[in-house]
Design a protein around this motif. Structure first.
Motif, short mmCIF file in Angstrom:
data_model
loop_
_atom_site.label_atom_id
_atom_site.label_comp_id
_atom_site.label_asym_id
_atom_site.label_seq_id
_atom_site.Cartn_x
_atom_site.Cartn_y
_atom_site.Cartn_z
N LEU A 42 0.83 -1.20 0.00
CA LEU A 42 0.00 0.00 0.00
C LEU A 42 0.87 1.25 0.00
CD1 LEU A 42 -2.89 1.18 0.29
CD2 LEU A 42 -2.52 1.18 2.75
N PRO A 43 0.64 2.21 -0.95
CA PRO A 43 1.41 3.45 -0.95
C PRO A 43 1.15 4.23 0.34
CG PRO A 43 0.18 3.18 -2.99
CD PRO A 43 -0.32 2.14 -2.04
N THR A 44 2.14 4.93 0.77
CA THR A 44 2.01 5.74 1.99
C THR A 44 2.24 7.20 1.67
OG1 THR A 44 4.36 5.42 2.49
CG2 THR A 44 2.79 3.84 3.44
N GLY A 45 1.80 8.06 2.58
CA GLY A 45 2.08 9.49 2.45
C GLY A 45 1.16 10.23 1.51
N LEU A 46 -0.02 9.70 1.20
CA LEU A 46 -0.96 10.40 0.33
C LEU A 46 -1.87 11.27 1.19
CD1 LEU A 46 -2.00 7.77 -2.36
CD2 LEU A 46 -0.10 9.39 -2.37
N PRO A 315 -2.80 26.43 -3.24
CA PRO A 315 -1.79 25.37 -3.30
C PRO A 315 -1.68 24.62 -1.97
CG PRO A 315 -0.91 27.46 -4.13
CD PRO A 315 -2.22 27.77 -3.49
N GLN A 316 -1.28 23.35 -2.06
CA GLN A 316 -0.97 22.53 -0.89
C GLN A 316 0.37 21.84 -1.14
OE1 GLN A 316 -5.29 20.68 -0.50
NE2 GLN A 316 -3.99 19.91 1.16
N GLU A 317 1.40 22.28 -0.45
CA GLU A 317 2.73 21.74 -0.70
C GLU A 317 2.82 20.25 -0.40
OE1 GLU A 317 5.68 23.91 1.40
OE2 GLU A 317 5.34 25.79 0.30
N GLU A 318 1.96 19.75 0.50
CA GLU A 318 2.06 18.34 0.88
C GLU A 318 1.45 17.40 -0.16
OE1 GLU A 318 -1.80 19.84 2.84
OE2 GLU A 318 0.18 20.61 2.24
N ILE A 319 0.75 17.93 -1.15
CA ILE A 319 0.15 17.09 -2.20
C ILE A 319 1.21 16.84 -3.27
CG2 ILE A 319 -1.71 16.82 -3.87
CD1 ILE A 319 -2.61 16.85 -0.95
N PRO A 336 -1.45 18.70 -8.65
CA PRO A 336 -0.91 19.80 -7.83
C PRO A 336 0.11 20.62 -8.61
CG PRO A 336 0.22 17.77 -7.30
CD PRO A 336 -0.78 17.42 -8.37
N ARG A 337 -0.02 21.92 -8.52
CA ARG A 337 0.98 22.83 -9.11
C ARG A 337 1.29 23.92 -8.10
NH1 ARG A 337 -1.70 23.85 -14.96
NH2 ARG A 337 -1.87 25.93 -14.03
N LYS A 338 2.35 24.65 -8.36
CA LYS A 338 2.73 25.73 -7.44
C LYS A 338 1.74 26.88 -7.47
CE LYS A 338 7.64 24.65 -7.33
NZ LYS A 338 7.44 23.33 -7.98
N ASP A 339 1.01 27.02 -8.58
CA ASP A 339 0.02 28.10 -8.66
C ASP A 339 -1.36 27.65 -8.19
OD1 ASP A 339 -0.32 26.40 -10.85
OD2 ASP A 339 -1.07 28.00 -12.14
N GLY A 340 -1.48 26.41 -7.71
CA GLY A 340 -2.76 25.95 -7.18
C GLY A 340 -2.99 24.48 -7.43
N ILE A 341 -3.99 23.95 -6.75
CA ILE A 341 -4.43 22.58 -6.98
C ILE A 341 -5.43 22.59 -8.14
CG2 ILE A 341 -5.64 20.59 -6.03
CD1 ILE A 341 -2.98 20.94 -4.72
N ILE A 342 -5.09 21.92 -9.22
CA ILE A 342 -5.93 21.92 -10.42
C ILE A 342 -6.97 20.82 -10.31
CG2 ILE A 342 -5.94 21.79 -12.93
CD1 ILE A 342 -4.32 24.16 -11.77
N LEU A 343 -8.24 21.20 -10.32
CA LEU A 343 -9.34 20.25 -10.27
C LEU A 343 -10.13 20.33 -11.57
CD1 LEU A 343 -10.81 20.82 -6.68
CD2 LEU A 343 -9.01 19.21 -7.37
N GLY A 344 -10.33 19.18 -12.20
CA GLY A 344 -11.15 19.13 -13.40
C GLY A 344 -12.17 18.02 -13.26
N GLY A 345 -13.00 17.84 -14.23
CA GLY A 345 -13.01 18.64 -15.40
C GLY A 345 -14.24 18.32 -16.24
N THR A 346 -14.29 18.95 -17.39
CA THR A 346 -15.41 18.77 -18.30
C THR A 346 -14.89 18.55 -19.71
OG1 THR A 346 -15.61 21.12 -18.83
CG2 THR A 346 -16.83 20.32 -16.92
#
Length: 377
Positions: A42-46, A315-319, A336-346
């Motif tokens: 199982l991946p950790t740290g998400l 932005p969230q540096e931990e993502i 995740p980007r430095k200018d924000g968390i990108i959520l999509g979409g359509t």
């Protein structure tokens, strides 16, 4: 959603056009891995994304230039001018930029000292101009828009050349160009990893599986497969993990424009309303990188927009990961980007307006809240 509903949703989705630049590919050849599945820990740290309306910093709408038959690299004569087209990349514009630029430039027959005109200053135009300048050719870009006002600036920009064509509309020749362009471009992006260009590797999960490895499986290293029990995300029978490249358009396009000027490129702000106006240019070779503008300027009515909407959070540096839920009825993706968390979409075909649809923005936010809440501790 029940397992049978998930499977039916994925089947419906794969019959439809992908979304604006970050969805799984439609109709691409599938590259199968050896079936050593469900053996990964199982991946950790998400960390979960903090999805709420009060963290929303902007809403973005982009119109991607899409052709069912894929990007156009044809050569056209206009009086004494030679026009080499490079447009119609759908959701794969940034991903394919260096590759199709290279293929288009290979079609030039003049000596390396002859000047070349480039139409458009989005990612395709800038990439083409930079490669020409590195060959020692004098280059002038003609454009009516500069970064950050180009379509390229509003892309999510996860490296995966997706939503580029319809499988039954392309032939072997196109697929060879597509795969070659994908490999060229991905390799060049590797050399740009770092803060100057805003490019880095990112781990991304495909919730529900079915990632098709556009361009070839070798372009997505360290593949992993999880079953429902081992996946870090609740409620999905399968989850696939790949590594690919993330590109930050505000950083990347500014760096490309700087490179263009440092290499000696010239830029003229000009809008062409009719194809005949191109005969007035001094350059005998014209690289057409006008994107959606080719619909009117070159009367390519097969070229249509695919409207995509993004919601951008603080932005969230931990993502440090991304994900895609490729449901036709409820497409969701996060990067995740430095200018924000990108959520999509359509994904809306042949919609020419860039108005924000608040109903879709609310759906996007609620969908990502659901995914965040289901992330396993």
């Amino acid at each position: 959603m029940t397992p049978s509903q998930q499977q039916e949703s994925r089947r419906n989705f794969m019959k439809k056009l992908g979304a604006a630049g970050i969805m799984m590919s439609v109709g691409l050849p599938s590259f199968a891995y050896d079936p050593v599945l469900d053996t990964h820990s199982l991946p950790t740290g998400l960390n979960p994304v903090k999805v709420s309306a009060n963290r929303l910093i902007r809403k973005v709408v982009g119109l991607r230039p899409y052709r069912p038959s894929g990007f156009n690299l044809d050569v056209q004569k206009l009086d004494e001018k030679t026009i080499i087209h490079n447009y119609g990349h759908g959701g794969g514009g940034i991903s394919l930029s260096w590759g199709t630029a290279s293929l288009a430039i290979d079609k030039i027959e003049l000596s390396s000292k002859d000047p070349v005109a480039v139409l458009g200053a989005g990612v395709i135009g800038l990439s083409t101009a930079i490669l020409l300048l590195k060959q020692g050719r004098p280059v002038t870009i003609y454009t009516n828009k500069l970064p950050p006002s180009t379509t390229s600036n509003v892309a999510a920009a996860f490296w995966a050349p997706v939503s580029v064509y319809e499988a039954d509309k392309v032939d072997t020749g196109f697929m060879n160009d597509f795969n070659q362009a994908s490999k060229i471009s991905q390799r060049m992006f590797q050399d740009l990893v770092g803060s100057r260009y805003g490019v880095w590797w990112i781990k991304t999960y495909f919730l529900g599986g079915n990632f098709d490895f556009p361009g070839g499986k070798s372009l997505y290293p360290d593949y992993k497969h999880y079953n429902e029990e081992s996946s870090p995300f609740s409620g999905y029978m399968e989850t696939e993990e790949v590594h690919s490249l993330m590109i930050e358009p505000p950083i990347y396009l500014k760096a490309l424009l700087d490179d263009f000027y440092q290499l000696g490129g010239k830029l003229i702000i000009r809008r062409f309303n009719r194809k005949s106006e191109l005969t007035q240019l001094k350059e005998s070779v014209i690289m057409n990188c006008t994107g959606l503008g080719a619909n009117e300027l070159f009367e390519d009515k097969t070229l249509i927009p695919v409207k995509g909407q993004l919601a951008v959070l603080l932005p969230q540096e931990e993502i440090q990961y991304g994900y895609v839920y490729p449901s036709y009825n409820d497409l969701l993706y996060m990067f995740p980007r430095k200018d924000g968390i990108i959520l999509g979409g359509t994904s809306e075909k042949n919609i020419w307006t860039s108005n924000t649809d608040e109903t879709e923005i609310n759906r996007i936010l609620k969908g990502h809240q659901r995914i965040a809440a289901g992330l396993k501790p």
